[in-house]
Write an enzyme that holds these catalytic residues in place. Sequence first.
Site, PDB file in Angstrom:
ATOM      1  N   PRO A  12       0.786  -1.238   0.000  1.00  0.00           N
ATOM      2  CA  PRO A  12       0.000   0.000   0.000  1.00  0.00           C
ATOM      3  C   PRO A  12       0.816   1.286   0.000  1.00  0.00           C
ATOM      4  CG  PRO A  12      -0.975  -1.580   1.488  1.00  0.00           C
ATOM      5  CD  PRO A  12       0.283  -2.208   0.964  1.00  0.00           C
ATOM      6  N   ASN A  13       0.400   2.172  -0.880  1.00  0.00           N
ATOM      7  CA  ASN A  13       0.924   3.542  -0.991  1.00  0.00           C
ATOM      8  C   ASN A  13       2.309   3.660  -1.620  1.00  0.00           C
ATOM      9  OD1 ASN A  13      -1.412   4.781   0.215  1.00  0.00           O
ATOM     10  ND2 ASN A  13      -0.723   3.915   2.151  1.00  0.00           N
ATOM     11  N   ARG A  20       5.047  11.104  -2.578  1.00  0.00           N
ATOM     12  CA  ARG A  20       4.645  10.897  -1.185  1.00  0.00           C
ATOM     13  C   ARG A  20       5.815  11.203  -0.238  1.00  0.00           C
ATOM     14  NH1 ARG A  20       4.421   4.863   1.348  1.00  0.00           N
ATOM     15  NH2 ARG A  20       3.553   5.465   3.349  1.00  0.00           N
ATOM     16  N   TYR A  25      10.859   9.384   1.881  1.00  0.00           N
ATOM     17  CA  TYR A  25      10.977   8.250   0.961  1.00  0.00           C
ATOM     18  C   TYR A  25      11.799   8.556  -0.297  1.00  0.00           C
ATOM     19  CZ  TYR A  25       7.299   6.362   3.958  1.00  0.00           C
ATOM     20  OH  TYR A  25       6.588   5.908   5.034  1.00  0.00           O
ATOM     21  N   ASN A  77       8.266  -5.231   0.287  1.00  0.00           N
ATOM     22  CA  ASN A  77       8.055  -4.034   1.091  1.00  0.00           C
ATOM     23  C   ASN A  77       6.546  -3.936   1.317  1.00  0.00           C
ATOM     24  OD1 ASN A  77       7.708  -1.600   2.289  1.00  0.00           O
ATOM     25  ND2 ASN A  77       8.989  -0.440   0.848  1.00  0.00           N
ATOM     26  N   ALA A  80       2.569  -0.130   5.187  1.00  0.00           N
ATOM     27  CA  ALA A  80       2.030  -0.140   6.556  1.00  0.00           C
ATOM     28  C   ALA A  80       1.495  -1.512   6.975  1.00  0.00           C
ATOM     29  CB  ALA A  80       0.932   0.916   6.688  1.00  0.00           C
ATOM     30  N   HIS A  83       3.049  -3.525   9.852  1.00  0.00           N
ATOM     31  CA  HIS A  83       2.871  -3.304  11.281  1.00  0.00           C
ATOM     32  C   HIS A  83       1.624  -3.969  11.862  1.00  0.00           C
ATOM     33  CE1 HIS A  83       6.080  -0.626  10.336  1.00  0.00           C
ATOM     34  NE2 HIS A  83       5.313   0.149   9.582  1.00  0.00           N
ATOM     35  N   ASP A  90       1.515 -14.942   7.995  1.00  0.00           N
ATOM     36  CA  ASP A  90       1.202 -16.362   7.777  1.00  0.00           C
ATOM     37  C   ASP A  90       1.487 -16.774   6.335  1.00  0.00           C
ATOM     38  OD1 ASP A  90       0.431 -16.596  10.391  1.00  0.00           O
ATOM     39  OD2 ASP A  90      -1.722 -16.707   9.994  1.00  0.00           O
ATOM     40  N   GLU A 101      12.426  -8.725   3.976  1.00  0.00           N
ATOM     41  CA  GLU A 101      11.589  -7.551   4.240  1.00  0.00           C
ATOM     42  C   GLU A 101      12.403  -6.305   3.881  1.00  0.00           C
ATOM     43  OE1 GLU A 101      10.874  -7.154   8.424  1.00  0.00           O
ATOM     44  OE2 GLU A 101       9.549  -5.428   8.189  1.00  0.00           O
ATOM     45  N   HIS A 103      12.455  -1.964   3.511  1.00  0.00           N
ATOM     46  CA  HIS A 103      11.867  -0.645   3.758  1.00  0.00           C
ATOM     47  C   HIS A 103      12.815   0.437   3.283  1.00  0.00           C
ATOM     48  CE1 HIS A 103       8.699  -2.389   6.152  1.00  0.00           C
ATOM     49  NE2 HIS A 103       9.619  -3.088   6.803  1.00  0.00           N
ATOM     50  N   LEU A 104      12.241   1.458   2.672  1.00  0.00           N
ATOM     51  CA  LEU A 104      13.060   2.609   2.270  1.00  0.00           C
ATOM     52  C   LEU A 104      13.536   3.370   3.505  1.00  0.00           C
ATOM     53  CD1 LEU A 104      10.318   3.172  -0.195  1.00  0.00           C
ATOM     54  CD2 LEU A 104      12.624   3.367  -1.068  1.00  0.00           C
ATOM     55  N   ARG A 110      11.314   5.736  13.633  1.00  0.00           N
ATOM     56  CA  ARG A 110      10.156   6.608  13.357  1.00  0.00           C
ATOM     57  C   ARG A 110       9.089   6.460  14.449  1.00  0.00           C
ATOM     58  NH1 ARG A 110       8.337   5.811   7.387  1.00  0.00           N
ATOM     59  NH2 ARG A 110       7.118   7.659   7.944  1.00  0.00           N
ATOM     60  N   ARG A 114       5.329   2.110  14.143  1.00  0.00           N
ATOM     61  CA  ARG A 114       6.130   1.450  13.092  1.00  0.00           C
ATOM     62  C   ARG A 114       7.215   0.548  13.672  1.00  0.00           C
ATOM     63  NH1 ARG A 114       4.587   4.436   8.454  1.00  0.00           N
ATOM     64  NH2 ARG A 114       4.058   6.571   9.052  1.00  0.00           N
TER      65      ARG A 114
HETATM   66  C1  DQA Z   1       7.721   1.707   4.537  1.00  0.00           C
HETATM   67  C2  DQA Z   1       7.648   1.980   6.049  1.00  0.00           C
HETATM   68  C3  DQA Z   1       6.231   1.784   6.560  1.00  0.00           C
HETATM   69  O1  DQA Z   1       6.171   2.098   7.938  1.00  0.00           O
HETATM   70  C4  DQA Z   1       5.272   2.705   5.832  1.00  0.00           C
HETATM   71  O2  DQA Z   1       3.945   2.469   6.247  1.00  0.00           O
HETATM   72  C5  DQA Z   1       5.397   2.623   4.348  1.00  0.00           C
HETATM   73  C6  DQA Z   1       6.731   2.553   3.773  1.00  0.00           C
HETATM   74  C7  DQA Z   1       9.123   2.024   3.978  1.00  0.00           C
HETATM   75  O3  DQA Z   1       9.434   1.553   2.896  1.00  0.00           O
HETATM   76  O4  DQA Z   1       9.887   2.767   4.600  1.00  0.00           O
HETATM   77  O5  DQA Z   1       4.408   2.690   3.619  1.00  0.00           O
HETATM   78  O6  DQA Z   1       7.456   0.334   4.306  1.00  0.00           O
END
Ligand code: DQA
Length: 147
Positions: A12-13, A20, A25, A77, A80, A83, A90, A101, A103-104, A110, A114
């Site tokens: 998501p996002n 964003r 990011y 990635n 959110a 979390h 699962d 896993e 994350h940027l 943070r 998170r």
């Molecule tokens: C993220 C970190 C997450 O906490 C956040 O909700 C994101 C981006 C990152 O790549 O830093 O959407 O996964």
Amino acid sequence: MTPRKILVLSGPNLDRLGKREPHIYGTQTLQDIYAGLQALAHELGVELSCQHSNHEGVLIDWLNGAEEQGFSGVLINPGALTHYSWALHDSLKGCGLPAIEVHLSNPAAREEFRHHSCVGPAALGTVAGFGANSYALALRGLVLKLG
Ligand code: DQA
């Protein structure tokens, strides 16, 4: 020998990267990041399928079908979902493939919500805090691990 296939998922996002919160990011779009990753994959001799979805169930469907489709590993990635998605946890545990896993940003540095990852305990490892390079570092790590 056919090259190993690696599934790259962003949740998501992450389709909003570039626009964003660029102070967190960065300014690269997800397409930019995936293009750089494809170039690295070529160098490393692996094949990537790079996907994005804003929907938890779609990510889970991709993970659950990955082994059957001949993938050897996963970069994810989860945005959110990291979390709070025990369903993703699962699915990662059950998909039969090693996953990293990604994350940027560095979620540990943070907001408090998170700090917990549902995904981390189901992953081989985590790469966080290196901006777009987190994906590249994770790919290198996964390829080294796959041998
Ligand atoms: C993220 C970190 C997450 O906490 C956040 O909700 C994101 C981006 C990152 O790549 O830093 O959407 O996964």
